[in-house]
Design a protein around this motif. Structure first.
Motif, PDB file in Angstrom:
ATOM      1  N   CYS A  98       0.727  -1.362   0.048  1.00 54.55           N
ATOM      2  CA  CYS A  98      -0.145  -0.123  -0.162  1.00 54.55           C
ATOM      3  C   CYS A  98       0.896   1.219  -0.030  1.00 54.55           C
ATOM      4  CB  CYS A  98      -0.948  -0.007   1.250  1.00 54.55           C
ATOM      5  SG  CYS A  98      -2.132  -1.216   1.078  1.00 54.55           S
ATOM      6  N   MET A  99       1.992   1.065   0.697  1.00 53.54           N
ATOM      7  CA  MET A  99       2.769   2.286   0.906  1.00 53.54           C
ATOM      8  C   MET A  99       3.552   2.376  -0.526  1.00 53.54           C
ATOM      9  SD  MET A  99       4.538   1.759   4.602  1.00 53.54           S
ATOM     10  CE  MET A  99       5.892   3.037   4.313  1.00 53.54           C
ATOM     11  N   ILE A 100       3.846   1.618  -1.176  1.00 51.20           N
ATOM     12  CA  ILE A 100       4.662   1.824  -2.560  1.00 51.20           C
ATOM     13  C   ILE A 100       3.439   2.217  -3.688  1.00 51.20           C
ATOM     14  CG2 ILE A 100       5.677   0.568  -4.299  1.00 51.20           C
ATOM     15  CD1 ILE A 100       6.650  -1.553  -2.449  1.00 51.20           C
ATOM     16  N   SER A 101       2.427   1.722  -3.500  1.00 52.16           N
ATOM     17  CA  SER A 101       1.581   2.225  -4.489  1.00 52.16           C
ATOM     18  C   SER A 101       0.587   3.467  -4.221  1.00 52.16           C
ATOM     19  CB  SER A 101       0.428   1.125  -4.789  1.00 52.16           C
ATOM     20  OG  SER A 101      -0.172   0.833  -3.495  1.00 52.16           O
ATOM     21  N   GLY A 102       0.750   3.959  -3.022  1.00 54.44           N
ATOM     22  CA  GLY A 102       0.081   5.130  -2.401  1.00 54.44           C
ATOM     23  C   GLY A 102      -1.335   4.703  -2.111  1.00 54.44           C
ATOM     24  N   ASP A 152      -1.021  -2.755 -13.406  1.00 60.09           N
ATOM     25  CA  ASP A 152       0.382  -3.142 -14.278  1.00 60.09           C
ATOM     26  C   ASP A 152       1.425  -3.993 -13.410  1.00 60.09           C
ATOM     27  OD1 ASP A 152       0.710  -0.616 -12.700  1.00 60.09           O
ATOM     28  OD2 ASP A 152       2.573  -0.512 -13.763  1.00 60.09           O
ATOM     29  N   VAL A 153       0.831  -3.995 -12.384  1.00 62.61           N
ATOM     30  CA  VAL A 153       1.662  -4.900 -11.339  1.00 62.61           C
ATOM     31  C   VAL A 153       1.431  -6.384 -11.554  1.00 62.61           C
ATOM     32  CG1 VAL A 153       2.280  -5.556  -8.871  1.00 62.61           C
ATOM     33  CG2 VAL A 153       2.060  -2.926  -9.495  1.00 62.61           C
ATOM     34  N   LEU A 154       2.663  -7.024 -11.688  1.00 64.90           N
ATOM     35  CA  LEU A 154       2.622  -8.500 -12.154  1.00 64.90           C
ATOM     36  C   LEU A 154       2.528  -9.487 -10.977  1.00 64.90           C
ATOM     37  CD1 LEU A 154       5.222  -8.255 -15.102  1.00 64.90           C
ATOM     38  CD2 LEU A 154       2.616  -8.071 -15.163  1.00 64.90           C
ATOM     39  N   ASP A 155       1.718 -10.548 -11.144  1.00 60.75           N
ATOM     40  CA  ASP A 155       1.842 -11.595 -10.076  1.00 60.75           C
ATOM     41  C   ASP A 155       2.839 -12.748 -10.601  1.00 60.75           C
ATOM     42  OD1 ASP A 155       1.323 -13.723  -8.407  1.00 60.75           O
ATOM     43  OD2 ASP A 155      -0.776 -13.691  -8.496  1.00 60.75           O
ATOM     44  N   VAL A 156       3.930 -12.425  -9.831  1.00 57.85           N
ATOM     45  CA  VAL A 156       5.031 -13.818  -9.917  1.00 57.85           C
ATOM     46  C   VAL A 156       5.239 -14.655  -9.043  1.00 57.85           C
ATOM     47  CG1 VAL A 156       6.151 -12.098 -11.718  1.00 57.85           C
ATOM     48  CG2 VAL A 156       6.554 -12.023  -9.152  1.00 57.85           C
ATOM     49  N   GLY A 163       1.269 -20.551  -0.428  1.00 59.12           N
ATOM     50  CA  GLY A 163       2.216 -20.417   0.573  1.00 59.12           C
ATOM     51  C   GLY A 163       2.554 -19.158   0.757  1.00 59.12           C
ATOM     52  N   GLY A 164       2.143 -18.140  -0.097  1.00 59.07           N
ATOM     53  CA  GLY A 164       2.667 -16.713  -0.121  1.00 59.07           C
ATOM     54  C   GLY A 164       2.337 -15.959  -1.393  1.00 59.07           C
ATOM     55  N   TRP A 165       2.703 -14.802  -1.453  1.00 53.31           N
ATOM     56  CA  TRP A 165       2.466 -13.839  -2.537  1.00 53.31           C
ATOM     57  C   TRP A 165       3.451 -13.015  -3.128  1.00 53.31           C
ATOM     58  CZ3 TRP A 165      -0.729 -14.371   1.693  1.00 53.31           C
ATOM     59  CH2 TRP A 165      -1.959 -14.903   1.404  1.00 53.31           C
ATOM     60  N   ALA A 166       3.570 -12.846  -4.208  1.00 51.15           N
ATOM     61  CA  ALA A 166       4.945 -12.068  -4.951  1.00 51.15           C
ATOM     62  C   ALA A 166       4.282 -11.345  -6.127  1.00 51.15           C
ATOM     63  CB  ALA A 166       5.974 -13.248  -5.367  1.00 51.15           C
ATOM     64  N   TYR A 167       4.579  -9.966  -6.175  1.00 48.96           N
ATOM     65  CA  TYR A 167       4.269  -8.948  -7.147  1.00 48.96           C
ATOM     66  C   TYR A 167       5.680  -8.329  -7.505  1.00 48.96           C
ATOM     67  CZ  TYR A 167      -0.490 -10.228  -4.990  1.00 48.96           C
ATOM     68  OH  TYR A 167      -1.693 -10.674  -4.810  1.00 48.96           O
ATOM     69  N   ASN A 203      11.350  -3.284 -12.126  1.00 52.32           N
ATOM     70  CA  ASN A 203      11.764  -4.545 -11.870  1.00 52.32           C
ATOM     71  C   ASN A 203      12.029  -4.870 -10.546  1.00 52.32           C
ATOM     72  OD1 ASN A 203      11.875  -7.449 -13.132  1.00 52.32           O
ATOM     73  ND2 ASN A 203      14.177  -7.175 -12.789  1.00 52.32           N
ATOM     74  N   THR A 204      11.069  -4.433  -9.814  1.00 55.96           N
ATOM     75  CA  THR A 204      11.095  -4.637  -8.262  1.00 55.96           C
ATOM     76  C   THR A 204      10.159  -5.411  -7.837  1.00 55.96           C
ATOM     77  OG1 THR A 204      11.870  -2.398  -7.864  1.00 55.96           O
ATOM     78  CG2 THR A 204      11.232  -3.466  -6.186  1.00 55.96           C
ATOM     79  N   THR A 205      10.619  -6.608  -7.030  1.00 61.02           N
ATOM     80  CA  THR A 205       9.629  -7.633  -6.688  1.00 61.02           C
ATOM     81  C   THR A 205       9.462  -7.384  -5.072  1.00 61.02           C
ATOM     82  OG1 THR A 205      10.483  -9.127  -8.481  1.00 61.02           O
ATOM     83  CG2 THR A 205       9.023 -10.217  -6.603  1.00 61.02           C
ATOM     84  N   VAL A 206       8.333  -7.758  -4.518  1.00 62.66           N
ATOM     85  CA  VAL A 206       7.905  -7.609  -2.971  1.00 62.66           C
ATOM     86  C   VAL A 206       7.129  -8.806  -2.982  1.00 62.66           C
ATOM     87  CG1 VAL A 206       7.129  -6.454  -1.234  1.00 62.66           C
ATOM     88  CG2 VAL A 206       7.812  -5.042  -3.078  1.00 62.66           C
ATOM     89  N   LEU A 207       7.684  -9.595  -1.980  1.00 67.19           N
ATOM     90  CA  LEU A 207       6.853 -10.997  -1.488  1.00 67.19           C
ATOM     91  C   LEU A 207       6.847 -11.207  -0.127  1.00 67.19           C
ATOM     92  CD1 LEU A 207       9.065 -13.597  -0.650  1.00 67.19           C
ATOM     93  CD2 LEU A 207       9.852 -13.144  -2.896  1.00 67.19           C
ATOM     94  N   TYR A 208       5.785 -12.158   0.232  1.00 74.20           N
ATOM     95  CA  TYR A 208       5.778 -12.627   1.479  1.00 74.20           C
ATOM     96  C   TYR A 208       5.697 -14.166   1.456  1.00 74.20           C
ATOM     97  CZ  TYR A 208       2.993 -14.098   5.534  1.00 74.20           C
ATOM     98  OH  TYR A 208       2.639 -14.775   6.655  1.00 74.20           O
ATOM     99  N   HIS A 209       6.199 -14.909   2.323  1.00 72.60           N
ATOM    100  CA  HIS A 209       6.168 -16.199   2.514  1.00 72.60           C
ATOM    101  C   HIS A 209       5.772 -16.743   4.051  1.00 72.60           C
ATOM    102  CE1 HIS A 209       6.896 -20.656   2.479  1.00 72.60           C
ATOM    103  NE2 HIS A 209       7.901 -20.400   3.551  1.00 72.60           N
TER     104      HIS A 209
END
Length: 551
Positions: A299-303, A309-313, A329-333, A339-345
């Motif tokens: 939320c902070m990154i996207s305001g 346009d953010v990709l689910d990877v 088991g987690g999420w990665a966007y 080309n910045t990836t933020v994920l949670y496991h």
């Protein structure tokens, strides 16, 4: 002839007198020079005895301090050869992760858990008093009634401020108690400090981020907060944590900003974060509080705005919903512009967990206390910034409910001392931190953090026995943290001497009891309050601001 002869002795006498007087003058001059040399030598020797080196060196403020920037490309490394299944495939997400289940902690382990978190004790004279946000006019602090600033104070604002150095008492004592103390300027303004204090009377201002203790500071009101809208960030924020979508009507807690005491903290901007993390991956690995920090960061990154346009990877990191599971088991966007990836496991215990019998759905699971999560062993080479946490799932209810059986060295644990949950948790934290530290030389660009424990605020019981956190007034139990050491002693000891840094959020979160979801949860049963998880926007945003400053 007689005149010449008679004048000669007289001339000779005058000449001898002049020569004698010249010699005396030269001798006096020599003696004067020697005296000056002796005095100078005495001064030099005396000064050298007092300050041997610093007497002849320029003051420290005249040094040119250079701070190197790390521009190290991440080196590709081979995948770990271990073939253990990841925790996400072994233990799929179930509804237990929801707020009601995560708020639970059994009574039989409450004492062990509280040893890792400071207990705030309010003196009898302050008991029952609720300080107001406004302070007395004479108080030398940033307070609710003064003008609001968009940016944190500059280094000049701190030059005349006296710094109190706290002496941590009983570092080895996990049961040390911290107290709320009153400031001299206002008896209603509480500060958080350790049992013993020491003021050295000097004025300092540390302005470099390397020397900054971000955990030491105070909460101030900022009209430019929050950093995003809790009602609009629906793409990333779960409704069970968005208090703007609940019945809560008091949102003063959203307007607080953390201000470190001895330095300025860089203001968070989504675009700045993405530039700093260009071609990099930020990974949160931990329990539901780690998931809150992950959603806060998105939320902070996207305001708080929708980003189509953010990709689910997620599949790149094995995040696929298993058969019969409720969620992956987690999420990665990935943000494509940098080309910045933020994920949670999800790894609630921060250790490896695997089924003992993969063909039996009701099988027990080996809980390997000395083995890091399989996710880290498999994907660490793809991570540039790692944030780990654990804590609130170390209770008998969780272990028995999930059929977790402690293992050490690949076999069931037989050590009765290690079987105590507090010891098992600390052993696991040390083991995983030690393993990550051993991997740092293999991944030169990796920055690893362990986040300290997020405090709970149940009063009068537990989540299922009438425990509550009804306060909605900000800073009513304190607003300033002055202690030097972390309140999460096991976390502080685990990272000591390693390359893993401590993201210390325990004490600053402890004085924000009004920021929990409390009784406003839309999914909780009647009489059940959530005094573990935080409203978003809220306190976890500050965790990410400190993380941003540290990376």
């Amino acid at each position: 002839m007689n005149e010449t002869f008679s004048a000669t002795p007289r001339s000779m006498t005058i000449h001898r007198y002049r020569m004698k007087r010249g010699a005396l003058r030269r001798r006096a001059r020599d003696i004067s020079v020697m005296l000056v040399v002796l005095v100078c030598a005495t001064v030099v020797i005396w000064t050298w005895d007092r300050t041997p080196t610093s007497a002849f060196l320029p003051p420290e403020s005249h040094y040119l301090k250079l701070q190197s920037e790390e521009k190290v490309e991440k080196l590709p490394t081979a995948l770990n050869t271990e073939t253990k299944d990841s925790y996400s495939s072994a233990i799929p997400f179930v509804n237990k992760e929801e707020s009601k289940e995560d708020s639970s902690d059994n009574k039989d382990t409450e004492e062990e858990e509280e040893k890792q978190v400071e207990e705030v004790t309010v003196s009898n004279t302050n008991r029952g008093k609720i300080p107001t946000i406004e302070e007395k006019k004479g108080e030398h602090e940033v307070i609710a009634s003064e003008p609001k600033y968009r940016k944190t104070p500059t280094k000049e604002d701190f030059k005349l401020e006296k710094v109190k150095h706290e002496v941590a008492v009983g570092e080895g004592e996990a049961t040390e108690t911290t107290h709320i103390k009153e400031t001299n300027s206002d008896p209603k303004s509480n500060i958080l400090a350790t049992d013993e204090e020491r003021t050295d009377g000097t004025s300092t201002a540390r302005i470099t981020n390397q020397a900054c203790n971000y955990a030491k500071g105070k909460w101030v009101v900022d009209n430019h907060r929050p950093l995003y809208s809790g009602s609009q960030c629906k793409q990333w924020l779960a409704s069970m944590w968005a208090c703007r979508l609940m019945q809560r009507t008091d949102f003063a807690f959203e307007s607080l900003r953390w201000q470190p005491k001895d330095c300025s903290m860089e203001e968070f901007e989504g675009s700045k974060f993405l530039r700093r993390m260009k071609n990099k991956t930020l990974a949160f690995v931990g329990d539901s509080l780690g998931r809150q920090q992950f959603q806060s960061m998105m939320c902070m990154i996207s305001g708080g705005k929708e980003r189509l346009d953010v990709l689910d990877v997620g599949p790149e990191f094995g995040f696929i919903t298993p058969e019969g599971g409720a969620r992956p088991g987690g999420w990665a966007y990935r943000f494509p512009e940098t080309n910045t990836t933020v994920l949670y496991h999800w790894s609630s215990t921060l250790c490896d967990i695997e089924p003992l019998n993969i063909t039996d759905p009701a099988t027990e699971h080996a809980m390997h206390l000395d083995r890091p999560p399989a996710f880290l062993r498999q994907y660490l080479q793809k991570i540039d910034v790692l944030v780990m946490n654990t804590g609130h799932h170390w209770n008998r209810g969780k272990l028995n409910g999930n059929k977790w059986v402690m293992h050490v060295n690949g076999v069931p644990n037989t050590n009765r001392k290690l079987a105590a949950l507090g010891n098992a948790k600390n052993f696991t934290i040390h083991s995983t931190v030690s393993w990550v530290n051993s991997q740092l030389p293999l991944h030169p660009g990796l920055k690893a953090f362990y986040r300290s424990l997020s405090p709970r605020h149940f009063v009068g019981g537990e989540w299922n026995t009438g425990g509550s956190c009804n306060n909605t007034t900000p800073m009513s139990i304190g607003k300033e943290v002055l202690q030097e050491e972390s309140s999460d002693y096991s976390a502080g000891r685990a990272v000591k001497g390693t390359g893993v840094k401590l993201l210390d959020i325990t004490a600053l979160s402890h004085i924000r009891d009004e920021g929990h979801i409390s009784r406003f949860s839309i999914s909780a049963s009647r009489g059940v309050q959530d005094c573990l998880h935080w409203c978003l926007p809220g306190v976890p945003d500050t965790w990410n601001e400190i993380l941003f400053a540290m990376i």
